[in-house]
Design a protein around this motif. Structure first.
Motif, PDB file in Angstrom:
ATOM      1  N   LEU A  20       0.819  -1.206   0.000  1.00  0.00           N
ATOM      2  CA  LEU A  20       0.000   0.000   0.000  1.00  0.00           C
ATOM      3  C   LEU A  20       0.855   1.259   0.000  1.00  0.00           C
ATOM      4  O   LEU A  20       1.935   1.299   0.591  1.00  0.00           O
ATOM      5  N   ASP A  38      -3.013   5.104   0.741  1.00  0.00           N
ATOM      6  CA  ASP A  38      -3.874   3.919   0.892  1.00  0.00           C
ATOM      7  C   ASP A  38      -3.861   3.430   2.333  1.00  0.00           C
ATOM      8  O   ASP A  38      -4.886   3.024   2.877  1.00  0.00           O
ATOM      9  N   THR A  98      -6.079   5.524   4.632  1.00  0.00           N
ATOM     10  CA  THR A  98      -7.495   5.189   4.470  1.00  0.00           C
ATOM     11  C   THR A  98      -7.893   4.016   5.362  1.00  0.00           C
ATOM     12  O   THR A  98      -9.002   3.976   5.906  1.00  0.00           O
ATOM     13  N   ALA A 115      -3.647  -1.111  -5.130  1.00  0.00           N
ATOM     14  CA  ALA A 115      -2.593  -0.127  -4.894  1.00  0.00           C
ATOM     15  C   ALA A 115      -1.520  -0.204  -5.974  1.00  0.00           C
ATOM     16  O   ALA A 115      -1.052   0.827  -6.483  1.00  0.00           O
TER      17      ALA A 115
END
Length: 719
Positions: free
Chosen positions: A352, A356, A359, A404
């Motif tokens: 990631l 990302d 999140t 990702a």
């Protein structure tokens, strides 16, 4: 008219000759200074440190030495090395007694006395070190240093950095400016003559000095005497060429000679307290994801490159050991959910981005390993795949890493989700999508399936990093894991990835039959029947031989994969395999230089009987740490309950005699500072060098070393 033509002809010839002469002068003139420079001998300061090192055979190495040789390849300079302490040499540079010196930070005062080139040779960090026996200082308690004696090199940039640090923190130390060599300064710290000492983070060790506070950082340069301004132009040109060739040259040199030690090797008091309270670090990982990670079918234990990484990380710190508890999950998504639910402390693998991760409420460590991204495509499309205007990739549903990677590296591609990798491959084969992305280390794992579905693997030229993900707010754990990424050898991890990838490539007859249903089973049965008739009389012998070979393969795999569970060094099987390979090289006529060291831990039985086997295990681990830290460049093996072996080659072999002396000194230092009986490491040691005139095998050398170890043990018992 004829005369005019003749005159014109000779005029043109004269003009052409004149033009050639002018061009030769133009091209030759820049070379003249270089030719003059090639004959120069430059007096260079030499101070023993990671910048300038001399081994017992008089061979030179080090950050500055290697850099200077690189410079001389462009300038043609020869060097005359002038020895002294750093402070003494700086004064000699100012006085014009030497021409050049390395590792000089810039200050306005110095710039009036010496010359600096336009480019630095690197940037370095300075730490305040304390004695390893200091129990009064607590992390973050800067007030402890009020009125304390803090040593540093006289005339160095560290003086200015210390003043700035004092002012920023309201501290006033008693500064002690030193002119002695670094080793002597460290001894003053150990003897209690200094309360602290400021130097590069390359110095220290658990038994020498412990870095506790970063004081500051600074660019450092090759400095030139004001008496030799003629050298500055050549130095600037050479530094510029080096940087043009490799913009990361300075960082590579610093990493090679300086940052391999220092502050990263020590956990802070807060990190140690967290580790003590928390216990095992639970690592969630994706099952069936070799070469990276997988759970053994029979035992459920972790295998793959992650296993090797955690084993090395567990003993990478000077002042603490880490204990990991791997937990397998069927998918990345399941491992992420386990991390968010608190079932595990961290998870692997994660690809990631920082955004990302935010999140999901996760934060990534620095990269642990890197792999190339490959695309599995239909064989019919392999020559036109990258020319397609629109590409659609298949991705696994429960793996956020795929999304990702797609956004980071292939933002224009579309993707469709499928339940698992087999479904993704079939979708490519059926023409529903164009490709599926995999790691280059998964090629062997998927090769048979790719062949079955008429697929092939293409390199994309893109690389992806693999991280460990932790929950936001886990600052101590994040700091600990981040440190491991700086210490654990990337070479070892890449070797592990390659090893497990090769293991996956191995195929069996059963695999062939299962994955190739078109094979006529009747034909196979007939062949087997004929072979059975022909070899009936030898069937039992063949069967026995196959069983023996199978056992040998299992043993061989154990030797290569398994390490000693208690100490994380290689086990007896690894030792046997290593000397077997060494023997093969010897038998093939290779000229070898090596030595064998055998070590035996004294009094293990009495410690087990008196304090319990858990304390005996601590004793063994302490001995293992001592051996590994001394013999940094050689393989270490635990070949018995209380016995270790080391095969010395390369740098350790060259320093073999001095290392024996260092071993005894470090052992005495550990024993003198130990509070408990099981912390007092007592080890008998014996070494034998390979002599091609008298030793016919590696085992001969090992036997000589074993005899020398017992002599050492007997001598110590007499005292």
């Amino acid at each position: 008219m004829r005369m005019l033509k003749t005159v014109f002809y000779h005029t043109r010839r004269f003009a052409a000759v004149l033009l050639c002469f002018v061009m030769v002068c133009v091209f030759i003139s820049p070379i003249a200074p270089l030719a003059a420079e090639t004959e120069q001998t430059i007096r260079v300061g030499w101070y023993e440190s990671p910048f300038n090192m001399t081994d017992q055979f008089g061979r030179r190495s080090g950050y500055a030495y290697e850099y200077q040789k690189k410079i001389s390849s462009y300038t043609g300079w020869n060097y005359e090395y002038v020895t002294g302490s750093w402070t003494e040499l700086l004064q000699m540079l100012i006085d014009g007694k030497i021409d050049m010196m390395s590792d000089v930070s810039y200050t306005e005062e110095r710039a009036e006395l010496i010359l600096y080139p336009s480019l630095p040779m690197g940037a370095e960090e300075y730490y305040l070190f304390i004695s390893p026996t200091n129990t009064e200082y607590k992390t973050g308690n800067y007030a402890y240093f009020n009125g304390k004696k803090v040593g540093l090199n006289k005339g160095s940039v560290m003086t200015e950095l210390l003043h700035k640090w004092e002012k920023a923190n309201g501290i006033r130390t008693e500064m002690v400016e030193l002119t002695c060599p670094e080793a002597e300064s460290m001894q003053m710290l150990q003897r209690g003559e200094l309360d602290g000492y400021i130097t590069l983070d390359a110095y220290g060790g658990a038994d020498v000095a412990v870095p506790v506070i970063k004081i500051g950082s600074s660019n450092f340069y090759f400095a030139i005497s004001k008496n030799r301004p003629d050298l500055l132009e050549g130095l600037n040109a050479a530094l510029s060429r080096i940087q043009d060739e490799n913009p990361y040259y300075n960082q590579e040199m610093y990493s090679k000679y300086v940052s391999t030690a220092g502050a990263n090797l020590f956990l802070s008091a807060e990190e140690k307290a967290w580790l003590s309270e928390h216990g095992k670090i639970r690592v969630g990982y994706q099952d069936d994801h070799l070469s990276f990670c997988d759970a053994e079918e029979k035992t459920g234990k972790l295998k793959g490159a992650l296993k090797d990484y955690l084993e090395e990380a567990s003993t990478c710190f000077e002042n603490a050991e880490l204990e990991f508890e791997p937990v397998a999950y069927p998918s990345v998504d399941a491992a992420v959910k386990a991390l968010k639910n608190g079932e595990v402390d961290c998870m692997f693998p994660s690809n990631l981005s920082t955004s990302d991760g935010e999140t999901l409420g996760l934060i990534m460590t620095p990269s642990m390993m890197t792999t190339e991204i490959c695309a599995v495509v239909r064989k019919s499309d392999q020559h036109t795949f990258f020319q397609e205007e629109q590409i659609t990739a298949a991705v696994e549903k429960e793996d956020p890493n795929y999304g990702a990677v797609m956004m980071d590296h292939f933002p224009s591609w579309k993707y469709e989700e499928y339940s698992d990798m087999d479904s993704c491959l079939k979708a490519v084969s059926d023409g529903k999508v164009d490709c599926v992305l995999i790691s280059n280390y998964q090629r062997n794992n998927l090769s048979r399936k790719s062949e079955r579905w008429n697929l092939t693997v293409l390199s994309t030229g893109e690389n992806v990093d693999y991280y460990i993900a932790v929950h936001e707010g886990s600052k101590e754990l994040y700091s600990i894991l981040t440190r491991t990424t700086k210490i654990v050898s990337s070479t070892n991890i890449n070797a592990a990835l390659s090893y497990y990838s090769a293991e996956e490539a191995k195929s069996t007859l059963l695999d062939f039959i299962i994955e190739n249903p078109a094979v006529d089973i009747t034909v196979i049965v007939v062949i087997i029947a004929l072979l059975t008739v022909i070899f009936t009389q030898r069937r039992m012998i063949r069967a026995k031989k196959e069983v023996e070979e199978s056992h040998h393969k299992v043993d061989d795999l154990s030797k290569r994969v398994f390490v000693d569970a208690l100490t994380s060094v290689k086990n007896k099987g690894g030792f046997d395999e290593y000397i077997h390979n060494l023997q093969d090289r010897m038998d093939n006529g290779e000229q070898l230089e090596f030595a064998v060291v055998i070590l035996d831990c004294d009094d293990l039985k009495s410690i087990n009987d008196k304090y319990g086997h858990d304390k005996g295990d601590e004793y063994i681990r302490a001995a293992s740490r001592l051996i590994c830290r001394l013999y940094k460049y050689s393989p270490v093996f635990r070949i018995g309950g209380d016995e270790f072996a080391v095969i010395l080659q390369n740098e350790d072999y060259q320093n073999r005699v001095s290392l024996l002396d260092q071993f005894e000194k470090k052992k005495e230092e550990i024993c003198s500072s130990a509070e408990n009986e099981w912390e007092k490491v007592s080890v008998a040691i014996g070494m034998a060098e390979y002599d091609p005139q008298s030793d016919s095998s590696v085992n001969d050398v090992a036997r000589h070393a074993d005899r020398n170890m017992y002599k050492d043990k007997h001598t110590k018992k007499q005292y």
